[in-house]
Every structure is written in structure tokens, then in C-alpha cells.
Write an enzyme that holds these catalytic residues in place. Structure first.
Site, mmCIF file in Angstrom:
data_model
loop_
_atom_site.group_PDB
_atom_site.id
_atom_site.type_symbol
_atom_site.label_atom_id
_atom_site.label_comp_id
_atom_site.label_asym_id
_atom_site.label_seq_id
_atom_site.Cartn_x
_atom_site.Cartn_y
_atom_site.Cartn_z
ATOM 1 N N ASP A 22 0.641 -1.372 -0.112
ATOM 2 C CA ASP A 22 0.255 0.072 -0.301
ATOM 3 C C ASP A 22 0.722 1.586 -0.009
ATOM 4 O O ASP A 22 2.224 1.162 0.560
ATOM 5 C CB ASP A 22 -0.916 -0.226 1.624
ATOM 6 N N ASN A 70 -10.596 -3.128 -6.023
ATOM 7 C CA ASN A 70 -9.435 -2.341 -7.075
ATOM 8 C C ASN A 70 -10.615 -1.217 -8.792
ATOM 9 O O ASN A 70 -10.117 -0.655 -8.810
ATOM 10 C CB ASN A 70 -8.459 -2.232 -6.610
HETATM 11 C C1 FPP Z 1 -2.254 0.354 -3.212
HETATM 12 O O1 FPP Z 1 -1.593 1.617 -2.913
HETATM 13 C C2 FPP Z 1 -1.186 -0.715 -4.405
HETATM 14 C C3 FPP Z 1 -1.911 -0.689 -6.292
HETATM 15 C C4 FPP Z 1 -3.610 -0.916 -5.543
HETATM 16 C C5 FPP Z 1 -0.938 -2.176 -7.065
HETATM 17 C C6 FPP Z 1 -0.548 -3.103 -6.400
HETATM 18 C C7 FPP Z 1 0.671 -2.547 -7.628
HETATM 19 C C8 FPP Z 1 2.269 -3.187 -7.761
HETATM 20 C C9 FPP Z 1 2.900 -2.600 -6.611
HETATM 21 C C10 FPP Z 1 2.757 -2.935 -9.679
HETATM 22 C C11 FPP Z 1 3.040 -3.593 -9.465
HETATM 23 C C12 FPP Z 1 2.575 -5.492 -9.109
HETATM 24 C C13 FPP Z 1 2.649 -6.188 -9.542
HETATM 25 C C14 FPP Z 1 3.035 -7.215 -9.182
HETATM 26 C C15 FPP Z 1 3.852 -6.279 -11.224
HETATM 27 P P1 FPP Z 1 -2.196 2.407 -4.033
HETATM 28 O O2 FPP Z 1 -2.766 2.454 -5.033
HETATM 29 O O3 FPP Z 1 -3.651 2.174 -2.584
HETATM 30 O O4 FPP Z 1 -1.651 3.624 -2.413
HETATM 31 P P2 FPP Z 1 -2.276 4.278 -2.383
HETATM 32 O O5 FPP Z 1 -3.658 4.065 -0.356
HETATM 33 O O6 FPP Z 1 -1.814 5.544 -1.506
HETATM 34 O O7 FPP Z 1 -3.494 5.421 -2.858
#
Ligand code: FPP
Length: 253
Positions: A22, A70
């Protein structure tokens, strides 16, 4: 099945580590960039953490890459994430094979674009006999969905075999989950303290570790800090502390 492995560095790695990645969006926003660039940098953190887990002796790593919820994000962000998954699998498949990492994508794959579905099928087939570590990438995954799906399959099997419901065990559900083994340590990065519908059944006895580090900044030092925390925990599985210690002495004999 043991729940941890001793590594050469003196740390005892969890056998099964699960991570809620996250903070990508906040990482990007803090730099005046689009959220997508946080996800791109997050992909680099994924690479770092996978190789560190192999080095430390983790046997199974489950990463939460995309929850069933998501899809509610803006279409631009969802599309960028799908493209990033396709690119990451295409670029990393050979490396995963070379390092002995059996790679599985766990979740409802039927909703993904067909290009992503075919990349997933390829990497799963390519790495299916690897034995160094299992990498589960949870995508379009939800813990309740996993339990519901397992229950549906169990019910079908019961009806087909005429099984008495009173004969069912917890293992009958566990064996039908997308991720079968128990989680030993669950880490969530980015400062929030929630499980967010990740591996609900499998983390019944997991140690929970919450890190303030935003996922794109996450690295070896953060991981070692979490494992040190894990090593400091007494895992009682419902027993008393005295029972756990007596059991440990018995095992040491
Ligand atoms: C959460 O951060 C992250 C995600 C929903 C996506 C995770 C994806 C990756 C790390 C990209 C690559 C993955 C692979 C397996 C190649 P958020 O967007 O919710 O962050 P925030 O809470 O700061 O808004």
C-alpha cells in the site's frame, strides 16, 4: 509443514509471508506525479522484495496486487495497472524461471483482458515445476471470494459423492482455497492498519506487522525489520506460554 525456516544470517524467515502493498498513490502524489508512476515504482519494489525473500529463505510469498474492490478506481488507473501486469510478467518470466520461482496468479482471472490472461497462463506453465519459492500474486482477489469459491466447490463435491456434511473438516475448505497454506507473517505497508479482505482464512494465526514505509520505498531493510519483529513473537496457536516453551524444549531434544 514447518512455519519458518532458519536462514544463514541468523534470522528465521517466515515460511509463508503475505504482503499488502500500500502507498503507491501517496508516493506519487507527494512527488507531484500521477498515481500510475507510483505503481510503476511499486513494480521495482516487487522485484527487490522477491529477490530478498529468496535470499532469506521464504518458501511462499503472496503479494496483494489488485483487490476485487480495486475495479472501482478510475478507468485510467485500472487500465494502467493491467498494462503494468502484462509488461511485468512478459519482462520477468525468464528471471522467475532462472531463480526457481513458481509463479501463480490467484484470484478471479476471468475478468482480466485476454492478453493478460494469456500472459498469466504462460508464466504459470513455464514455472510450474520450480521449487525454490512459490510466488502468489493476488489479483482480482478477495478473501471472502476465496472462501465462497472453496465452499461452492466443496458443496459440489459433497453432492457428487454423497458426503455427510457432519464429516467435513477445516481441511476440506483449506484444500479448495486459491492459496492453501497458512500465513505466518502478514505485512501491510503505507501506514494503514487493516487486512482489507486479504487471505482471511489463511491468516487466522498470522503475526501482523504494519509498516509506515510507502510501498515504492520498501526494501531489504524494511523486510528485515519485519522479520526481526516476527522472530520476537511467541506464536502460541491458542496454547499457554508455558505449553509453548515445554513443546519447544521437547522438539529441541
Ligand atoms: C496500493 O497502493 C497498490 C495497488 C492497488 C497496486 C499494487 C501494484 C503494484 C505494486 C504494481 C506492480 C505489481 C506487480 C505484481 C508487478 P494505493 O494505490 O492504494 O496507494 P495509496 O493508498 O497511497 O493511494
Amino acid at each position: 509443514m514447518t512455519d519458518s525456516n532458519i536462514t544463514s544470517g541468523g534470522l528465521t524467515a517466515p515460511r509463508h509471508l503475505a504482503i499488502i502493498m500500500d502507498g503507491n498513490g501517496r508516493w506519487a502524489q507527494a512527488r507531484g506525479k500521477q498515481r500510475v508512476s507510483g505503481h510503476k515504482e511499486g513494480a521495482n519494489a516487487v522485484r527487490r522484495v522477491i529477490s530478498e525473500c529468496v535470499r532469506l529463505g521464504v518458501k511462499e510469498l503472496t503479494l496483494f496486487a489488485f483487490s476485487s474492490e480495486n475495479w472501482k478506481r478510475p478507468a485510467l488507473e485500472v487500465n494502467a495497472l493491467m498494462a503494468l501486469f502484462v509488461e511485468a510478467i512478459r519482462k520477468e518470466s525468464k528471471n522467475l524461471l532462472k531463480n526457481g520461482i513458481k509463479t501463480r496468479i490467484v484470484g478471479d482471472k476471468s475478468k482480466f483482458p485476454s492478453i493478460l490472461q494469456s500472459q498469466i497462463a504462460k508464466v504459470e506453465e513455464l514455472t510450474k515445476d520450480c521449487e525454490v519459492m512459490t510466488l502468489n500474486i493476488a489479483a482480482n482477489y478477495g478473501g471472502r471470494w476465496d472462501v465462497l469459491n472453496a465452499s461452492r466447490n466443496l458443496l459440489k463435491d459433497c453432492l457428487a459423492n454423497g458426503t455427510n456434511p457432519d464429516d467435513l473438516t477445516e481441511d476440506d475448505i483449506s484444500q479448495r482455497l486459491n492459496v492453501i497454506s497458512n500465513v505466518d507473517l502478514m505485512i501491510r505497508t503505507g501506514g494503514e492498519q487493516r487486512i482489507s479482505n486479504f487471505l482471511l482464512w489463511q491468516s487466522a494465526y498470522a503475526e501482523l506487522y504494519f509498516s509506515k514505509t510507502l510501498w515504492p520505498d520498501y526494501g531489504a531493510d524494511d523486510l528485515i525489520e519485519a522479520i526481526e519483529f516476527f522472530n520476537g513473537r511467541e506464536r502460541r496457536f491458542g496454547m499457554t506460554s508455558a505449553q509453548v516453551q515445554a513443546k519447544g524444549e521437547l522438539n529441541a531434544d
